[in-house]
Motif scaffolding. Sequence first.
Motif, PDB file in Angstrom:
ATOM      1  N   THR A 173     -27.096  52.250  20.355  1.00  0.00           N
ATOM      2  CA  THR A 173     -26.245  51.061  20.406  1.00  0.00           C
ATOM      3  C   THR A 173     -25.987  50.625  21.841  1.00  0.00           C
ATOM      4  OG1 THR A 173     -25.177  51.771  18.351  1.00  0.00           O
ATOM      5  CG2 THR A 173     -24.059  50.069  19.631  1.00  0.00           C
TER       6      THR A 173
ATOM      7  N   GLU B 116     -22.439  49.059  14.699  1.00  0.00           N
ATOM      8  CA  GLU B 116     -22.912  47.677  14.524  1.00  0.00           C
ATOM      9  C   GLU B 116     -21.746  46.756  14.187  1.00  0.00           C
ATOM     10  OE1 GLU B 116     -27.510  47.930  12.984  1.00  0.00           O
ATOM     11  OE2 GLU B 116     -25.932  48.348  11.515  1.00  0.00           O
TER      12      GLU B 116
ATOM     13  N   VAL C  42     -28.795  47.175  15.347  1.00  0.00           N
ATOM     14  CA  VAL C  42     -29.560  48.246  15.993  1.00  0.00           C
ATOM     15  C   VAL C  42     -30.810  48.515  15.150  1.00  0.00           C
ATOM     16  CG1 VAL C  42     -29.451  50.590  16.941  1.00  0.00           C
ATOM     17  CG2 VAL C  42     -27.394  49.171  16.886  1.00  0.00           C
TER      18      VAL C  42
END
Length: 318
Positions: free
Chosen positions: A186, A282, A289
């Motif tokens: 991330t 996310e 991602v």
Amino acid sequence: MKIGFIGLGNVGGKLAGSLARNGLEVAVHDLDAALVGKFVARGAKAGGSPAQMMQDCDAVITCLPSPAASDAVVTEMLPHVQPGKIWMEMSTTDVEEVKRLGALVAERGGAPVDCPVSGGCHRADTGNISIYAGCERETFDRILPVLTTMGRRILHVGEIGNASLLKVMTNYLANINLLSLCEALTVMKACGMDLGMTYEAIAMSSGNSFVHETESQLILSGSRDVSFTMDLVMKDIGLFQTLADRHNVPLELSPLMIEMMKDGQRRYGERAQSDRMIERLEEATGLSVTAPGFPQELVDDEPEEPGYEVAVRRAAAE
């Protein structure tokens, strides 16, 4: 050797499949009759019940979702245990519980073994998974041909209970690695890095791991289906925390991981796939991602090969 196999779930079904595929005489049992039927169609025998299987088989393998399930099955089998019979516990379970049940089997003259596996469902499917075995050496030599049919690398780890200790530890490491990879991927996405390139950079670096080479691919493809659910993760990391508590080891990462996984269960459901932990990040960042070119499911591309016993490194004799 006549083998009984109880528990035909994600892992157990694949391990039993390796036995059947390689021509061993296998009887199977599961609460889901449809799973038993599929194995019978492949040449296995319906075991009938745990009690019947202990009567009919030389060794009975259990691969079950909880210590309570193993307790119920072993309790049913116990009256039919006699000298020469073997019970092989392939479930991930509490070390004290497997020792307790093993002692009951041994009291009746049977030979108990705890022999959990490590390496993912895709390797269980091809007979290339790794297996730890805790038992007497004589028993290990008897069951080694069975273990090498189900797995590639077999490690005799000494007395019963040691295999369960090691399995819980390895699952702890795998799951904490999953969470760290979620954060790493991330952050790289937030920095604007190409995630396909990021995957390869990790894979060729000191940051590489088995978890990266498998689960990162399912994260990036968007599949998030590793065939391992959050409730199973919670069982495993809870068992590891219990070990630490029993031995008065003050852990810091383990309690944090437990809280993170609990949050994942609250968001996505108790039996959500463990790889969905990436979705917490996310949602927090608004990022996706994912990257093209990664598989929707894991497939072991190594050919099936006969297994072998792994030699333990020892200090040279003086």
